[in-house]
Design a protein around this motif. Structure first.
Motif, mmCIF file in Angstrom:
data_model
loop_
_atom_site.group_PDB
_atom_site.id
_atom_site.type_symbol
_atom_site.label_atom_id
_atom_site.label_comp_id
_atom_site.label_asym_id
_atom_site.label_seq_id
_atom_site.Cartn_x
_atom_site.Cartn_y
_atom_site.Cartn_z
ATOM 1 N N ALA A 2 0.769 -1.250 -0.051
ATOM 2 C CA ALA A 2 0.268 0.016 0.057
ATOM 3 C C ALA A 2 0.860 1.273 0.154
ATOM 4 N N THR A 3 0.522 2.205 -0.845
ATOM 5 C CA THR A 3 1.071 3.420 -0.795
ATOM 6 C C THR A 3 0.332 4.429 0.439
ATOM 7 N N SER A 4 1.253 4.882 1.308
ATOM 8 C CA SER A 4 0.818 5.520 2.365
ATOM 9 C C SER A 4 0.550 6.871 2.064
ATOM 10 N N ALA A 76 -10.514 1.663 -2.448
ATOM 11 C CA ALA A 76 -9.315 2.189 -2.183
ATOM 12 C C ALA A 76 -9.574 3.457 -1.174
ATOM 13 N N TRP A 80 -8.096 3.534 2.826
ATOM 14 C CA TRP A 80 -7.310 4.481 2.790
ATOM 15 C C TRP A 80 -7.460 5.343 3.990
ATOM 16 N N ALA A 107 -6.988 9.470 -2.771
ATOM 17 C CA ALA A 107 -6.464 8.244 -2.167
ATOM 18 C C ALA A 107 -7.040 7.070 -3.189
ATOM 19 N N TYR A 111 -4.156 4.096 -3.903
ATOM 20 C CA TYR A 111 -4.167 3.254 -2.713
ATOM 21 C C TYR A 111 -4.466 1.824 -3.140
#
Length: 112
Positions: A2-4, A76, A80, A107, A111
């Motif tokens: 996951a991209t934060s 997503a 997020w 997001a 995400y």
């Protein structure tokens, strides 16, 4: 993985850079709507690019769009927000509710 957080990346299209920049400027209804319009334009640009050059099934599409169906996009965005909602030092800590809403929507783009 996951991209934060979101970040402007030099390889992104001008529409992505604009949406990212406008996200940070959201303060009220007009700026929120301008951000949504930029995000829409970014998705429109990405969809046209993906039709010409289909992305890999294991990576993002054009303009770094990970979630292109409305179902995946909303999943997503919710995921997020759920992941960050209780963090006192996270991206949802903002006194401006318009910007918080914009961050959640943004997001949905990236995400996983």
């Amino acid at each position: 993985m996951a991209t934060s957080d979101h970040r402007v990346e030099s390889h992104l299209a001008p529409t992505s850079v604009l949406a990212d920049a406008l996200l940070e400027k959201v303060t009220d209804l007009p700026s929120f709507v301008a951000f949504l319009a930029a995000l829409r334009d970014d998705r429109t640009d990405a969809a046209a690019k993906d039709r010409l050059n289909p992305p890999s099934p294991h990576g993002p599409g054009a303009n770094a769009w990970e979630n292109v169906s409305i179902e995946n996009f909303l999943e997503a965005a919710v995921g997020w927000a759920e992941d960050w909602k209780d963090r006192e030092d996270g991206p949802l800590v903002d006194s401006n509710p318009w910007r918080v809403a914009a961050k959640i929507i943004y997001a949905g783009k990236y995400y996983e």
